[in-house]
Motif scaffolding. Structure first.
Motif, mmCIF file in Angstrom:
data_model
loop_
_atom_site.group_PDB
_atom_site.id
_atom_site.type_symbol
_atom_site.label_atom_id
_atom_site.label_comp_id
_atom_site.label_asym_id
_atom_site.label_seq_id
_atom_site.Cartn_x
_atom_site.Cartn_y
_atom_site.Cartn_z
ATOM 1 N N VAL A 1 -12.585 -35.427 -62.453
ATOM 2 C CA VAL A 1 -13.021 -35.427 -63.865
ATOM 3 C C VAL A 1 -11.971 -35.838 -64.761
ATOM 4 N N PRO A 2 -12.019 -36.817 -65.358
ATOM 5 C CA PRO A 2 -10.985 -37.354 -66.341
ATOM 6 C C PRO A 2 -10.835 -36.302 -67.554
ATOM 7 N N SER A 3 -9.670 -36.433 -68.145
ATOM 8 C CA SER A 3 -9.261 -35.423 -69.198
ATOM 9 C C SER A 3 -9.910 -35.316 -70.534
ATOM 10 N N ASP A 4 -10.789 -36.692 -70.681
ATOM 11 C CA ASP A 4 -11.492 -36.956 -71.781
ATOM 12 C C ASP A 4 -12.768 -35.996 -71.781
ATOM 13 N N LEU A 5 -13.421 -35.722 -70.451
ATOM 14 C CA LEU A 5 -14.374 -34.913 -70.240
ATOM 15 C C LEU A 5 -14.207 -33.664 -70.449
ATOM 16 N N LYS A 6 -12.746 -33.287 -69.889
ATOM 17 C CA LYS A 6 -12.277 -31.911 -70.043
ATOM 18 C C LYS A 6 -11.980 -31.470 -71.743
ATOM 19 N N PHE A 7 -11.800 -32.291 -72.322
ATOM 20 C CA PHE A 7 -11.599 -32.204 -73.874
ATOM 21 C C PHE A 7 -12.859 -31.824 -74.367
ATOM 22 N N PHE A 8 -13.992 -32.676 -74.024
ATOM 23 C CA PHE A 8 -15.397 -32.395 -74.596
ATOM 24 C C PHE A 8 -15.865 -30.865 -74.035
ATOM 25 N N LYS A 9 -15.372 -30.496 -72.906
ATOM 26 C CA LYS A 9 -15.761 -29.024 -72.251
ATOM 27 C C LYS A 9 -15.002 -28.041 -73.132
ATOM 28 N N ALA A 10 -13.695 -28.122 -73.407
ATOM 29 C CA ALA A 10 -13.294 -27.205 -74.530
ATOM 30 C C ALA A 10 -13.898 -27.348 -75.669
ATOM 31 N N LYS B 1 -19.373 -22.754 -78.858
ATOM 32 C CA LYS B 1 -20.095 -21.545 -78.216
ATOM 33 C C LYS B 1 -19.407 -20.302 -78.698
ATOM 34 N N LYS B 2 -18.235 -20.370 -79.306
ATOM 35 C CA LYS B 2 -17.475 -19.176 -79.781
ATOM 36 C C LYS B 2 -16.649 -18.794 -78.703
ATOM 37 N N ASN B 3 -16.527 -19.444 -77.571
ATOM 38 C CA ASN B 3 -15.452 -18.907 -76.353
ATOM 39 C C ASN B 3 -14.161 -19.457 -76.646
ATOM 40 N N ILE B 4 -13.445 -18.769 -77.800
ATOM 41 C CA ILE B 4 -12.383 -19.411 -78.216
ATOM 42 C C ILE B 4 -11.161 -19.162 -77.352
ATOM 43 N N GLU B 5 -11.121 -18.123 -76.445
ATOM 44 C CA GLU B 5 -9.986 -17.766 -75.613
ATOM 45 C C GLU B 5 -10.198 -18.780 -74.600
ATOM 46 N N GLU B 6 -11.308 -19.073 -73.926
ATOM 47 C CA GLU B 6 -11.522 -20.086 -72.800
ATOM 48 C C GLU B 6 -11.285 -21.306 -73.349
ATOM 49 N N THR C 1 -9.369 -22.455 -75.514
ATOM 50 C CA THR C 1 -7.604 -22.488 -75.776
ATOM 51 C C THR C 1 -7.052 -22.874 -74.365
ATOM 52 N N LYS C 2 -7.445 -22.072 -73.453
ATOM 53 C CA LYS C 2 -7.048 -21.890 -71.974
ATOM 54 C C LYS C 2 -7.203 -23.375 -71.475
ATOM 55 N N LEU C 3 -8.652 -23.998 -71.677
ATOM 56 C CA LEU C 3 -8.681 -25.225 -71.075
ATOM 57 C C LEU C 3 -7.920 -26.388 -71.738
ATOM 58 N N ILE C 4 -8.143 -26.367 -73.011
ATOM 59 C CA ILE C 4 -7.304 -27.399 -73.848
ATOM 60 C C ILE C 4 -5.807 -27.527 -73.313
ATOM 61 N N SER C 5 -5.087 -26.248 -73.556
ATOM 62 C CA SER C 5 -3.781 -26.051 -73.155
ATOM 63 C C SER C 5 -3.278 -26.355 -71.762
ATOM 64 N N GLU C 6 -4.189 -26.669 -70.862
ATOM 65 C CA GLU C 6 -4.237 -27.244 -69.512
ATOM 66 C C GLU C 6 -4.155 -28.835 -69.481
ATOM 67 N N ILE C 7 -4.913 -29.236 -70.388
ATOM 68 C CA ILE C 7 -4.943 -30.797 -70.600
ATOM 69 C C ILE C 7 -3.521 -31.441 -70.793
ATOM 70 N N ASP C 8 -3.191 -32.500 -69.857
ATOM 71 C CA ASP C 8 -2.095 -33.127 -70.284
ATOM 72 C C ASP C 8 -2.345 -34.259 -71.348
ATOM 73 N N PHE C 9 -1.613 -34.251 -72.437
ATOM 74 C CA PHE C 9 -1.968 -35.024 -73.781
ATOM 75 C C PHE C 9 -1.826 -36.413 -73.197
ATOM 76 N N ASP C 10 -0.938 -36.836 -72.653
ATOM 77 C CA ASP C 10 -0.923 -38.222 -72.344
ATOM 78 C C ASP C 10 -2.001 -38.688 -71.690
ATOM 79 N N SER C 11 -2.664 -37.776 -70.971
ATOM 80 C CA SER C 11 -3.674 -38.508 -70.312
ATOM 81 C C SER C 11 -5.139 -38.593 -71.110
ATOM 82 N N ILE C 12 -5.097 -38.159 -72.086
ATOM 83 C CA ILE C 12 -6.161 -38.251 -73.067
ATOM 84 C C ILE C 12 -6.390 -39.578 -73.412
ATOM 85 N N SER C 13 -7.327 -40.248 -73.665
ATOM 86 C CA SER C 13 -7.590 -41.530 -74.491
ATOM 87 C C SER C 13 -7.180 -41.561 -75.613
#
Length: 608
Positions: free
Chosen positions: A246-255, A261-266, A268-280
């Motif tokens: 799964v590419p980082s771009d789709l993880k970004f959309f999951k975040a 959906k107001k699941n702010i902590e989840e 935050t956790k997911l987007i913090s795990e995404i490597d910035f350089d791997s995002i388009s």
């Protein structure tokens, strides 16, 4: 043979070719390069070496060999083209453009040379020149499907969406199983405001090529901006199942989905795990914006402020920012304000419009003041038609400029020119309405048209204005925190100090125009609208000579089912009224206090 004569170049070349046939490139290169040193004028060897070096990605060597070859064979188009490819791969786009242009000079009817030139032009943002080159490629190869695909992409980049759609459809007709133009068609349809058809195109792309990452990402983008949150959840679930990695771009959309959906902590956790350089590249600013929003929602305002800073720094370092030359736009605003201050109090006689003629109402305000919320409420009325942020006023401005009127203030303009300017405006206005209906009120919603009042007043002196206000500091902060699509105006929204100056100039411009032209203005405050939506809307409807309609209470339902909202407020207007954004600036007061001296006069003016 080589034992008899170690410098027998032809034998070295033949042995090199045998090594290549045996897939022993290292040994082949030893022989071929040695042969080249002995007899550099043997074209067969030069061509083989250039092709081999290109395949191995040894671009410095390719460039060296090509330049030497062109000294001997200056009219060989293929060598010019390979030189262009090597330069392009090194990012030397201007030099690559010259090489492909030289290839065309030596072989004008070579579609590949025209196509390669177009790709380099596209990478430099010269889309109109690219269209010309792609059209030439197609003229020499009418079934050049990749050329039609990139023709569609180029037309889309300059906003000519109808031409883009035609080009993509032509590519699809030539090769119905080629996925890229179907995906491109989806993007064009999305930008055309047809999200349902766009999704059909992305789904078709994925039936042909299930691992087409761009289609997965584009579909996610449409569903999120279309506020189809449940559909987005299903789309991402399928993508995560289908894709091995799964590419980082789709993880970004999951975040982003989790945040919506107001699941702010989840989130935050997911987007913090995404490597910035791997995002388009085109999602990096959005990534920083979402991260900032997550920290803000959790109450970490210093962390949020830091990510907003990074977001704006990223925007400011983009090629798009430089392209729009924000200084030139800002200086124009200063000049216009100076002209307004120095102009005579009496304007030349205004040409009045016939009362039966089309007369738009202009919904204006500084960006992030609540214009999108009010737009969404008003368009739920059966007798209201809204065009959202389209260049109708700009088209009239261009017409005036073409007639020699580079400035409007204090100028006497012939009645026939004004009449023609109205026609230009109306043609552009109605171009952006899918289902034209006879409406009692036609609203042109473009917040920064508050800067274009001198022009608007020339063509529609009896127009009504709806001015939306919000606490100046909240407005300024919210502009700085937005991931705006950059243009000449929005490129001035990446520095807090510049936004403060922009705000002051915009408000003073409108204040002078309001007094000078005796404008018919209904002012509405965002905060009052939040506190008493029906009461404030009723007062506005009276100004527009309309009555309250019951479905206006459920304006959010229409927003959910209807159009793509092309402003940063698209996710907010479908939510129940919330008041968290009121006086939001106080959370960041220590960062904003230095600007209060400039803004206090407007806080007092608007009675905040």
């Amino acid at each position: 043979a080589l034992e008899e004569n170690p410098n027998y170049a032809e034998a070295l070349i033949q042995r090199g070719l045998i090594y290549l046939a045996k897939e022993s490139e290292a040994n082949a290169l030893v022989d071929l390069e040695r042969a080249y040193r002995i007899k550099p004028h043997l074209k067969q060897n030069s061509d083989i070496l250039i092709g081999l070096k290109l395949r191995r990605g040894q671009f410095d060597d390719v460039i060296t060999y090509c330049r030497k070859a062109l000294y001997i064979w200056p009219n060989e188009p293929q060598i010019h083209s390979v030189l262009g490819l090597a330069l392009k791969n090194q990012g030397k786009l201007a030099d690559a453009e010259i090489a492909f242009t030289d290839a065309i000079k030596t072989d004008p009817e070579n579609p590949e040379a025209h196509y390669n030139l177009a790709i380099v032009l596209m990478e430099q943002g010269a889309f109109r020149k690219a269209i010309k080159a792609l059209s030439a490629a197609i003229s020499f190869n009418p079934i050049y499907v990749e050329a039609y695909d990139n023709l569609g992409n180029s037309f889309r980049k300059i906003g000519e969406l109808d031409n883009a759609i035609k080009a993509f459809n032509k590519a699809i007709k030539i090769d119905p199983k080629y996925a890229n133009p179907i995906n491109g068609l989806g993007v064009a349809l999305k930008e055309k405001g047809r999200p349902d058809q766009a999704m059909e195109a992305f789904e078709k792309t994925l039936t042909l090529e299930p691992n087409h990452l761009a289609a997965w990402v584009n579909g996610s983008n449409v569903l999120e901006k279309w506020n189809k949150i449940e559909d987005l959840e299903a789309w991402l679930k399928k993508a995560f199942q289908e894709l091995i990695e799964v590419p980082s771009d789709l993880k970004f959309f999951k975040a982003k989905l989790l945040w919506r959906k107001k699941n702010i902590e989840e989130a935050t956790k997911l987007i913090s795990e995404i490597d910035f350089d791997s995002i388009s590249e085109d999602l990096k600013v959005g990534y920083l914006n979402l991260t900032a929003k997550c920290w803000e929602a959790l109450g970490y305002h210093d962390k949020a402020f830091d990510f907003y800073l990074r977001m704006n720094a990223k925007s400011k370092n983009s090629s798009k920012y430089l392209k729009y030359d924000p200084e030139n736009f800002f200086n124009h605003l200063i000049d216009q304000l100076s002209q307004l201050k120095s102009a005579n109090s009496l304007e030349y006689e205004i040409q009045r419009a016939d009362p039966s003629e089309f007369l738009p109402t202009f919904l204006v305000g500084f960006p992030r003041s609540g214009t999108t919320l009010l737009d969404t409420i008003l368009r739920s009325h059966s007798e209201v038609q809204v065009v959202e942020e389209k260049p109708a006023v700009d088209s009239s401005k261009l017409f005036f400029q073409g007639e020699g009127y580079t400035t409007i203030i204090g100028k006497e303009i012939p009645p026939d020119v004004i009449t023609e300017a109205r026609k230009v405006y109306e043609n552009e206005f109605f171009k952006h309405i899918e289902d034209i209906k006879v409406a009692s009120v036609n609203i042109d919603k473009f917040p920064l048209n508050l800067l274009e009042v001198p022009l608007i007043h020339k063509i529609y002196p009896d127009a009504k204005y709806i001015l939306v206000l919000r606490h100046p500091m909240d407005t300024i902060l919210s502009c700085w925190m937005q991931n705006f699509e950059l243009n000449r105006a929005m490129a001035n929204m990446v520095d807090l100090g510049r936004i403060v100056d922009f705000y002051c100039i915009a408000m003073e411009t409108f204040k002078i125009c309001r007094s000078k032209y005796n404008l018919n203005v209904h002012t509405i405050k965002y905060e009052d609208l939040l506190d008493d939506l029906q009461g404030e809307t009723l007062a506005l409807l009276q100004t527009l000579d309309l009555k309250w309609e019951p479905q206006m209470e459920n304006y959010r339902d229409k927003a959910r089912k209807g159009r793509l909202i092309n402003t940063p407020s698209y996710s907010q207007v479908i939510q129940p009224i919330y008041k968290d954004a009121k006086y939001r600036w106080l959370n960041y007061e220590k960062y904003l206090i230095e600007y209060l001296e400039k803004i206090n006069p407007w806080i007092d003016e608007f009675r905040y």
